[in-house]
Design a protein around this motif. Structure first.
Motif, PDB file in Angstrom:
ATOM      1  N   CYS A  43       7.048  70.649 -41.913  1.00  9.58           N
ATOM      2  CA  CYS A  43       5.912  69.805 -41.552  1.00  9.58           C
ATOM      3  C   CYS A  43       6.352  68.775 -40.516  1.00  9.58           C
ATOM      4  O   CYS A  43       7.481  68.811 -40.028  1.00  9.58           O
ATOM      5  N   ARG A  44       5.467  67.863 -40.204  1.00 12.49           N
ATOM      6  CA  ARG A  44       5.773  66.819 -39.235  1.00 12.49           C
ATOM      7  C   ARG A  44       6.969  65.983 -39.687  1.00 12.49           C
ATOM      8  O   ARG A  44       7.803  65.596 -38.868  1.00 12.49           O
ATOM      9  N   ASN A  45       7.048  65.707 -40.984  1.00  7.55           N
ATOM     10  CA  ASN A  45       8.174  64.926 -41.488  1.00  7.55           C
ATOM     11  C   ASN A  45       9.488  65.684 -41.306  1.00  7.55           C
ATOM     12  O   ASN A  45      10.512  65.078 -40.992  1.00  7.55           O
ATOM     13  N   CYS A  46       9.460  66.989 -41.513  1.00  2.88           N
ATOM     14  CA  CYS A  46      10.653  67.802 -41.273  1.00  2.88           C
ATOM     15  C   CYS A  46      11.090  67.671 -39.810  1.00  2.88           C
ATOM     16  O   CYS A  46      12.280  67.490 -39.526  1.00  2.88           O
ATOM     17  N   LEU A  47      10.135  67.777 -38.892  1.00  8.63           N
ATOM     18  CA  LEU A  47      10.467  67.641 -37.477  1.00  8.63           C
ATOM     19  C   LEU A  47      11.109  66.297 -37.186  1.00  8.63           C
ATOM     20  O   LEU A  47      12.084  66.211 -36.435  1.00  8.63           O
ATOM     21  N   SER A  48      10.567  65.242 -37.792  1.00  8.16           N
ATOM     22  CA  SER A  48      11.149  63.921 -37.550  1.00  8.16           C
ATOM     23  C   SER A  48      12.554  63.831 -38.143  1.00  8.16           C
ATOM     24  O   SER A  48      13.441  63.210 -37.547  1.00  8.16           O
ATOM     25  N   ASN A  49      12.765  64.464 -39.294  1.00  8.64           N
ATOM     26  CA  ASN A  49      14.113  64.486 -39.875  1.00  8.64           C
ATOM     27  C   ASN A  49      15.076  65.253 -38.977  1.00  8.64           C
ATOM     28  O   ASN A  49      16.227  64.841 -38.773  1.00  8.64           O
ATOM     29  N   TRP A  50      14.627  66.380 -38.432  1.00 11.88           N
ATOM     30  CA  TRP A  50      15.479  67.166 -37.537  1.00 11.88           C
ATOM     31  C   TRP A  50      15.788  66.394 -36.261  1.00 11.88           C
ATOM     32  O   TRP A  50      16.905  66.472 -35.735  1.00 11.88           O
ATOM     33  N   TYR A  51      14.809  65.644 -35.756  1.00  9.17           N
ATOM     34  CA  TYR A  51      15.012  64.805 -34.573  1.00  9.17           C
ATOM     35  C   TYR A  51      16.069  63.746 -34.879  1.00  9.17           C
ATOM     36  O   TYR A  51      16.997  63.529 -34.093  1.00  9.17           O
ATOM     37  N   GLN A  52      15.940  63.115 -36.033  1.00  8.49           N
ATOM     38  CA  GLN A  52      16.900  62.090 -36.448  1.00  8.49           C
ATOM     39  C   GLN A  52      18.292  62.696 -36.602  1.00  8.49           C
ATOM     40  O   GLN A  52      19.284  62.097 -36.173  1.00  8.49           O
ATOM     41  N   ASP A  53      18.380  63.884 -37.195  1.00  3.96           N
ATOM     42  CA  ASP A  53      19.667  64.566 -37.346  1.00  3.96           C
ATOM     43  C   ASP A  53      20.298  64.878 -35.992  1.00  3.96           C
ATOM     44  O   ASP A  53      21.505  64.706 -35.810  1.00  3.96           O
ATOM     45  N   ALA A  54      19.474  65.344 -35.049  1.00  2.00           N
ATOM     46  CA  ALA A  54      19.989  65.661 -33.711  1.00  2.00           C
ATOM     47  C   ALA A  54      20.522  64.402 -33.026  1.00  2.00           C
ATOM     48  O   ALA A  54      21.572  64.445 -32.370  1.00  2.00           O
ATOM     49  N   ALA A  55      19.808  63.294 -33.193  1.00  3.53           N
ATOM     50  CA  ALA A  55      20.272  62.027 -32.612  1.00  3.53           C
ATOM     51  C   ALA A  55      21.604  61.621 -33.239  1.00  3.53           C
ATOM     52  O   ALA A  55      22.545  61.233 -32.523  1.00  3.53           O
ATOM     53  N   LYS A  56      21.695  61.741 -34.549  1.00  6.65           N
ATOM     54  CA  LYS A  56      22.931  61.388 -35.257  1.00  6.65           C
ATOM     55  C   LYS A  56      24.098  62.228 -34.757  1.00  6.65           C
ATOM     56  O   LYS A  56      25.205  61.721 -34.565  1.00  6.65           O
ATOM     57  N   ASP A  57      23.844  63.524 -34.527  1.00  5.59           N
ATOM     58  CA  ASP A  57      24.887  64.419 -34.009  1.00  5.59           C
ATOM     59  C   ASP A  57      25.395  63.958 -32.644  1.00  5.59           C
ATOM     60  O   ASP A  57      26.521  64.270 -32.264  1.00  5.59           O
ATOM     61  N   LYS A  58      24.563  63.232 -31.910  1.00  3.19           N
ATOM     62  CA  LYS A  58      24.939  62.710 -30.589  1.00  3.19           C
ATOM     63  C   LYS A  58      25.442  61.272 -30.671  1.00  3.19           C
ATOM     64  O   LYS A  58      25.660  60.622 -29.659  1.00  3.19           O
ATOM     65  N   GLY A  59      25.579  60.748 -31.897  1.00  5.87           N
ATOM     66  CA  GLY A  59      26.062  59.389 -32.068  1.00  5.87           C
ATOM     67  C   GLY A  59      24.994  58.330 -31.834  1.00  5.87           C
ATOM     68  O   GLY A  59      25.309  57.170 -31.579  1.00  5.87           O
ATOM     69  N   ILE A  60      23.732  58.736 -31.926  1.00  9.11           N
ATOM     70  CA  ILE A  60      22.615  57.820 -31.703  1.00  9.11           C
ATOM     71  C   ILE A  60      21.945  57.553 -33.051  1.00  9.11           C
ATOM     72  O   ILE A  60      21.549  58.485 -33.745  1.00  9.11           O
ATOM     73  N   ALA A  61      21.820  56.273 -33.388  1.00  5.45           N
ATOM     74  CA  ALA A  61      21.176  55.904 -34.650  1.00  5.45           C
ATOM     75  C   ALA A  61      19.686  55.699 -34.415  1.00  5.45           C
ATOM     76  O   ALA A  61      19.287  54.858 -33.623  1.00  5.45           O
ATOM     77  N   ILE A  62      18.888  56.510 -35.089  1.00  5.48           N
ATOM     78  CA  ILE A  62      17.432  56.360 -35.044  1.00  5.48           C
ATOM     79  C   ILE A  62      16.959  56.224 -36.486  1.00  5.48           C
ATOM     80  O   ILE A  62      17.283  57.069 -37.327  1.00  5.48           O
ATOM     81  N   GLU A  63      16.234  55.168 -36.764  1.00  9.63           N
ATOM     82  CA  GLU A  63      15.704  54.953 -38.106  1.00  9.63           C
ATOM     83  C   GLU A  63      14.653  56.018 -38.429  1.00  9.63           C
ATOM     84  O   GLU A  63      13.991  56.543 -37.538  1.00  9.63           O
ATOM     85  N   LYS A  64      14.500  56.289 -39.710  1.00  9.59           N
ATOM     86  CA  LYS A  64      13.563  57.300 -40.184  1.00  9.59           C
ATOM     87  C   LYS A  64      12.149  57.060 -39.659  1.00  9.59           C
ATOM     88  O   LYS A  64      11.496  57.980 -39.158  1.00  9.59           O
ATOM     89  N   MET A  65      11.661  55.833 -39.766  1.00 12.41           N
ATOM     90  CA  MET A  65      10.293  55.544 -39.334  1.00 12.41           C
ATOM     91  C   MET A  65      10.154  55.618 -37.817  1.00 12.41           C
ATOM     92  O   MET A  65       9.092  55.990 -37.311  1.00 12.41           O
ATOM     93  N   ALA A  66      11.202  55.318 -37.089  1.00  8.15           N
ATOM     94  CA  ALA A  66      11.167  55.447 -35.631  1.00  8.15           C
ATOM     95  C   ALA A  66      11.076  56.922 -35.239  1.00  8.15           C
ATOM     96  O   ALA A  66      10.334  57.285 -34.319  1.00  8.15           O
TER      97      ALA A  66
END
Length: 104
Positions: A43-66
């Protein structure tokens, strides 16, 4: 068969497809997340989690709500207030069944 695509172009095409998916989901506010989960397993929440995971893999911290705001195109709380509906008993039952085979 298509010509080989270089890595940069492939990434650009994937990014364009992802942006189009987000636009589509933003325009389909009638489709609830539970419907997406029941039919597609994400769902949309899954996509946002995957986006956050991808950012983390690049060393970028993105909050869940962001990350959710990026996917929803607005603050998550606003989307919930405007568009989220209570799941029906049928939707909840289908969701429970789908979770038996869903890999988190």
């Amino acid at each position: 068969m298509a010509d080989p695509i270089d890595d940069k172009t492939q990434t650009e095409l994937e990014a364009a497809a992802f942006r189009r998916l987000l636009e589509h989901l933003r325009s389909r506010t009638d489709v609830q997340n539970i419907d997406l989960m029941n039919l597609a397993g994400f769902c949309r929440n899954c996509l946002s989690n995957w986006y956050q995971d991808a950012a983390k893999d690049k060393g970028i911290a993105i909050e869940k709500m962001a990350a959710r705001e990026i996917v929803y195109g607005m603050p998550y709380a606003d989307w919930q207030a405007k568009y989220q509906k209570e799941a029906s008993p049928e939707q909840q039952k289908a969701f429970a069944e789908s979770q038996k085979t869903h890999k988190h």
